[in-house]
Design a protein around this motif. Structure first.
Motif, PDB file in Angstrom:
ATOM      1  N   UNK A 223       0.831  -1.199   0.000  1.00 37.33           N
ATOM      2  CA  UNK A 223       0.000   0.000   0.000  1.00 37.33           C
ATOM      3  C   UNK A 223       0.868   1.252   0.000  1.00 37.33           C
ATOM      4  N   UNK A 224       0.376   2.295  -0.675  1.00 32.05           N
ATOM      5  CA  UNK A 224       0.993   3.610  -0.549  1.00 32.05           C
ATOM      6  C   UNK A 224       0.864   4.070   0.902  1.00 32.05           C
ATOM      7  N   UNK A 225       1.740   4.977   1.322  1.00 32.18           N
ATOM      8  CA  UNK A 225       1.734   5.414   2.716  1.00 32.18           C
ATOM      9  C   UNK A 225       0.410   6.048   3.108  1.00 32.18           C
ATOM     10  N   UNK A 226      -0.222   6.712   2.165  1.00 33.79           N
ATOM     11  CA  UNK A 226      -1.544   7.306   2.395  1.00 33.79           C
ATOM     12  C   UNK A 226      -2.405   7.048   1.168  1.00 33.79           C
ATOM     13  N   UNK A 227      -3.691   6.969   1.401  1.00 28.65           N
ATOM     14  CA  UNK A 227      -4.601   6.804   0.282  1.00 28.65           C
ATOM     15  C   UNK A 227      -4.912   5.348  -0.012  1.00 28.65           C
ATOM     16  N   UNK A 228      -5.431   5.122  -1.204  1.00 28.03           N
ATOM     17  CA  UNK A 228      -5.948   3.799  -1.569  1.00 28.03           C
ATOM     18  C   UNK A 228      -5.202   3.172  -2.734  1.00 28.03           C
ATOM     19  N   UNK A 229      -4.000   3.641  -3.045  1.00 27.23           N
ATOM     20  CA  UNK A 229      -3.235   3.060  -4.134  1.00 27.23           C
ATOM     21  C   UNK A 229      -2.487   1.827  -3.648  1.00 27.23           C
ATOM     22  N   UNK A 265       7.216   1.804  -0.524  1.00 24.46           N
ATOM     23  CA  UNK A 265       6.781   3.139  -0.931  1.00 24.46           C
ATOM     24  C   UNK A 265       7.545   4.206  -0.158  1.00 24.46           C
ATOM     25  N   UNK A 266       7.779   5.331  -0.841  1.00 23.81           N
ATOM     26  CA  UNK A 266       8.325   6.533  -0.220  1.00 23.81           C
ATOM     27  C   UNK A 266       7.661   7.729  -0.883  1.00 23.81           C
ATOM     28  N   UNK A 267       6.547   8.188  -0.296  1.00 25.62           N
ATOM     29  CA  UNK A 267       5.761   9.260  -0.885  1.00 25.62           C
ATOM     30  C   UNK A 267       5.345   8.857  -2.302  1.00 25.62           C
ATOM     31  N   UNK A 268       5.775   9.603  -3.316  1.00 28.33           N
ATOM     32  CA  UNK A 268       5.415   9.262  -4.691  1.00 28.33           C
ATOM     33  C   UNK A 268       6.429   8.327  -5.343  1.00 28.33           C
ATOM     34  N   UNK A 269       7.455   7.937  -4.592  1.00 23.68           N
ATOM     35  CA  UNK A 269       8.467   7.021  -5.109  1.00 23.68           C
ATOM     36  C   UNK A 269       8.099   5.590  -4.727  1.00 23.68           C
ATOM     37  N   UNK A 270       8.159   4.693  -5.709  1.00 27.63           N
ATOM     38  CA  UNK A 270       7.825   3.290  -5.498  1.00 27.63           C
ATOM     39  C   UNK A 270       9.031   2.445  -5.894  1.00 27.63           C
ATOM     40  N   UNK A 271       9.538   1.670  -4.931  1.00 27.16           N
ATOM     41  CA  UNK A 271      10.702   0.818  -5.174  1.00 27.16           C
ATOM     42  C   UNK A 271      10.254  -0.624  -5.294  1.00 27.16           C
ATOM     43  N   UNK A 272      10.880  -1.352  -6.202  1.00 19.76           N
ATOM     44  CA  UNK A 272      10.550  -2.765  -6.395  1.00 19.76           C
ATOM     45  C   UNK A 272      11.824  -3.582  -6.486  1.00 19.76           C
ATOM     46  N   UNK A 273      11.837  -4.721  -5.788  1.00 17.47           N
ATOM     47  CA  UNK A 273      12.973  -5.627  -5.812  1.00 17.47           C
ATOM     48  C   UNK A 273      12.591  -6.925  -6.497  1.00 17.47           C
ATOM     49  N   UNK A 274      13.522  -7.500  -7.230  1.00 20.31           N
ATOM     50  CA  UNK A 274      13.187  -8.619  -8.097  1.00 20.31           C
ATOM     51  C   UNK A 274      14.176  -9.775  -7.943  1.00 20.31           C
ATOM     52  N   UNK A 275      13.771 -10.887  -8.502  1.00 21.94           N
ATOM     53  CA  UNK A 275      14.634 -12.055  -8.577  1.00 21.94           C
ATOM     54  C   UNK A 275      15.771 -11.833  -9.567  1.00 21.94           C
ATOM     55  N   UNK A 276      15.670 -10.799 -10.397  1.00 24.89           N
ATOM     56  CA  UNK A 276      16.745 -10.492 -11.338  1.00 24.89           C
ATOM     57  C   UNK A 276      17.877  -9.710 -10.664  1.00 24.89           C
ATOM     58  N   UNK A 278      17.968  -6.842  -9.141  1.00 30.06           N
ATOM     59  CA  UNK A 278      17.962  -5.383  -9.227  1.00 30.06           C
ATOM     60  C   UNK A 278      16.827  -4.771  -8.416  1.00 30.06           C
ATOM     61  N   UNK A 279      16.988  -3.477  -8.122  1.00 28.20           N
ATOM     62  CA  UNK A 279      15.947  -2.663  -7.496  1.00 28.20           C
ATOM     63  C   UNK A 279      15.667  -1.498  -8.425  1.00 28.20           C
ATOM     64  N   UNK A 280      14.402  -1.295  -8.753  1.00 28.60           N
ATOM     65  CA  UNK A 280      14.010  -0.189  -9.621  1.00 28.60           C
ATOM     66  C   UNK A 280      13.303   0.886  -8.798  1.00 28.60           C
ATOM     67  N   UNK A 281      13.725   2.139  -9.018  1.00 26.52           N
ATOM     68  CA  UNK A 281      13.094   3.286  -8.393  1.00 26.52           C
ATOM     69  C   UNK A 281      12.134   3.913  -9.402  1.00 26.52           C
ATOM     70  N   UNK A 282      10.863   3.970  -9.004  1.00 24.54           N
ATOM     71  CA  UNK A 282       9.828   4.452  -9.932  1.00 24.54           C
ATOM     72  C   UNK A 282       9.129   5.676  -9.336  1.00 24.54           C
ATOM     73  N   UNK A 283       9.012   6.707 -10.123  1.00 26.68           N
ATOM     74  CA  UNK A 283       8.219   7.877  -9.751  1.00 26.68           C
ATOM     75  C   UNK A 283       6.871   7.741 -10.450  1.00 26.68           C
ATOM     76  N   UNK A 284       5.832   7.506  -9.658  1.00 26.07           N
ATOM     77  CA  UNK A 284       4.527   7.231 -10.269  1.00 26.07           C
ATOM     78  C   UNK A 284       3.954   8.457 -10.975  1.00 26.07           C
ATOM     79  N   UNK A 285       4.575   9.631 -10.781  1.00 26.03           N
ATOM     80  CA  UNK A 285       4.116  10.830 -11.488  1.00 26.03           C
ATOM     81  C   UNK A 285       4.744  10.933 -12.878  1.00 26.03           C
ATOM     82  N   UNK A 309      11.686   8.764   7.586  1.00 26.37           N
ATOM     83  CA  UNK A 309      11.900  10.095   7.026  1.00 26.37           C
ATOM     84  C   UNK A 309      12.090  10.059   5.512  1.00 26.37           C
ATOM     85  N   UNK A 310      11.947   8.864   4.909  1.00 26.31           N
ATOM     86  CA  UNK A 310      12.027   8.694   3.453  1.00 26.31           C
ATOM     87  C   UNK A 310      13.395   9.068   2.873  1.00 26.31           C
TER      88      UNK A 310
END
Length: 481
Positions: A223-229, A265-276, A278-285, A309-310
């Motif tokens: 879940x995002x830190x706030x809201x319903x995403x 999640x970190x505010x609008x930043x979404x991080x994902x870790x994979x079996x490959x 790597x970690x990808x940093x995604x800005x959902x905006x 503190x993100x």
């Protein structure tokens, strides 16, 4: 391997010299004083202070006794000194230097002056803190953010049974996945097979959010830190973003070649870790799938957590490594290699900046604590079982760990002493999944036995002495779908 070293003094080094300074009286006609005056114990001249004796015709010995009394009385209080040769204060009063028998030191302990006729430099320390409290992070076990001077309270009782059990068919028994998360609006998301279900805690209503189809499966939810995403990681290496309030998929982001087992999640930043690896940093905006790629792990990334503190992202992998990154780094700033098994369990303290806890798998079994501000290893506790998850209480300075082989237990710890408040059992498989309610009182655990169990383990934010009983009347067993 951790080593410790000690340094002994060189026996050839000359002993330090003690230098004293006293006054001198070279002649009877004139008195010469040094740059500072330190009275002698044996023969302080009472007349130097122009203080009258209690007797106008007092001898030098009597004057010295009166001076000694006044000096000790000023330092320790008249009631601690007693009369000297009949010299008594007219009205005994409490000392201005800490009350009747002593004062409180900077760490909250009482320093007590010994009774009269004892060596005045002896003191007694009364403490209820363990050796762990001497670490850089020191504060009361129960009050995050400050030191408590209150007496030791009886251990808080934690209910040993879950107040609710939900069936969760097809909940996978896979250490590297993260299939349970609890949102700030009080909705629990659970990945079951190729579907995601939402359980509304306020109404116990269950809603099916999505179905990925037979060619894909859910590997992580967050879940995002706030809201319903809600972010959903899939076995095909994609990351889907959903609006849970409308049960509508917002977008699908790519970039990973293999399954996405960790999300943070970190505010609008979404991080994902994979079996490959790597970690990808995604800005959902932003329109792109990701803005940066973090490389460092040599095996699957199975744990990801942003600090409160993100500013810092902690990652754990199947390579037994724990890394710490910041918002702008593409290489880890800190590398911790002490664990000897996969690091999935990661938790940042909500009470102290830079305090990080991590847990190792079956070959490790340890919970370790780190100060990322000073890049130091604070403590290590062998739990006796595979550490699957960690979560810190927001209301008190305690944390919960869940375990797999071989005991499948849940342990509530008090920090920094790491004393056990409770050991909870009931799951028959590894307790692989853990989430905490938005009010910080309840945890939910999931296991390969296909059940979700709800436990009241922490006190409420308002009253730390009253255990919440919310939901206790709804004891029973129901099915999440």
């Amino acid at each position: 391997m951790e080593t410790s070293s000690t340094s002994d003094a060189d026996p050839k080094t000359p002993a330090p010299k003690l230098i004293s300074s006293t006054y001198r009286r070279p002649s009877s006609s004139r008195t010469i004083y040094g740059d500072r005056f330190i009275p002698s114990r044996s023969s302080s001249n009472f007349d130097l202070f122009n203080l009258p004796s209690s007797n106008a015709n007092a001898s030098p010995d009597e004057s010295h006794s009166a001076y000694t009394y006044l000096l000790k009385s000023a330092l320790f209080g008249p009631e601690c000194v007693g009369g000297i040769n009949g010299f008594q204060p007219s009205t005994p009063e409490k000392s201005a230097y800490g009350g009747r028998f002593g004062s409180r030191s900077s760490d909250g302990n009482f320093l007590q002056i010994s009774p009269p006729n004892c060596n005045i430099f002896k003191y007694k320390t009364e403490t209820r803190k363990s050796l762990h409290s001497l670490l850089p992070f020191e504060f009361d076990d129960q009050l995050p953010g400050g030191v408590s001077h209150s007496p030791v309270k009886a251990p808080r009782k934690v209910p040993r049974s879950p107040y609710k059990v939900l069936d969760a068919p097809a909940l996978q028994d896979d250490f590297y996945l993260n299939l349970v998360d609890w949102s700030s609006p009080n909705v629990l998301a659970v990945g079951l097979g190729n579907c995601v279900y939402l359980w509304h805690a306020s109404s116990s209503k269950v809603v099916k959010l999505c179905d990925l189809g037979i060619d894909d499966s859910v590997c992580s939810v967050g879940w995002a830190q706030r809201g319903t995403q809600l972010a959903v990681g899939t076995s095909n290496g994609k990351l889907q973003l959903w609006d849970a309030s409308q049960c509508k998929r917002i977008r699908t982001m790519e970039g990973h070649r293999l399954r996405v087992g960790a999300i943070a999640w970190s505010s609008s930043m979404l991080s994902s870790g994979s079996r490959d690896k790597s970690i990808l940093q995604r800005d959902i905006r932003a329109q792109g799938d990701y803005v940066s790629k973090l490389n460092g792990h040599k095996s699957e990334v199975c744990g990801l957590k942003w600090s409160y503190d993100n500013r810092e992202l902690a990652s754990g992998g199947n390579d037994n490594r724990l890394f710490v990154w910041n918002q702008h780094s593409t290489q880890p700033l800190l590398k911790y290699c002490e664990h000897t098994a996969a690091v999935k369990a990661i938790a940042w303290s909500p009470h102290l900046h830079g305090l990080l806890a991590s847990g190792g798998g079956t070959a490790d079994r340890c919970i370790r604590f780190w100060n990322t501000t000073t890049n130091s290893h604070l403590n290590c506790v062998d739990t006796g079982s595979q550490v699957c998850n960690l979560v810190w209480s927001k209301n008190v300075n305690e944390l919960v760990s869940t375990h797999g082989y071989s005991q499948n237990q849940i342990i509530v710890w008090r920090y920094p002493t790491m004393s056990k408040l409770a050991t909870l059992t009931g799951h028959t498989y590894r307790v692989l999944y853990l989430a905490i309610s938005p009010d910080g009182q309840t945890i939910v655990t999931g296991a390969g036995d296909e059940t979700l169990r709800f436990w009241n383990v922490f006190p409420s934010p308002k009253s730390q002495n009253t255990q919440s009983e919310i939901g206790a009347s709804s004891l029973g067993r129901s099915q999440i779908r």
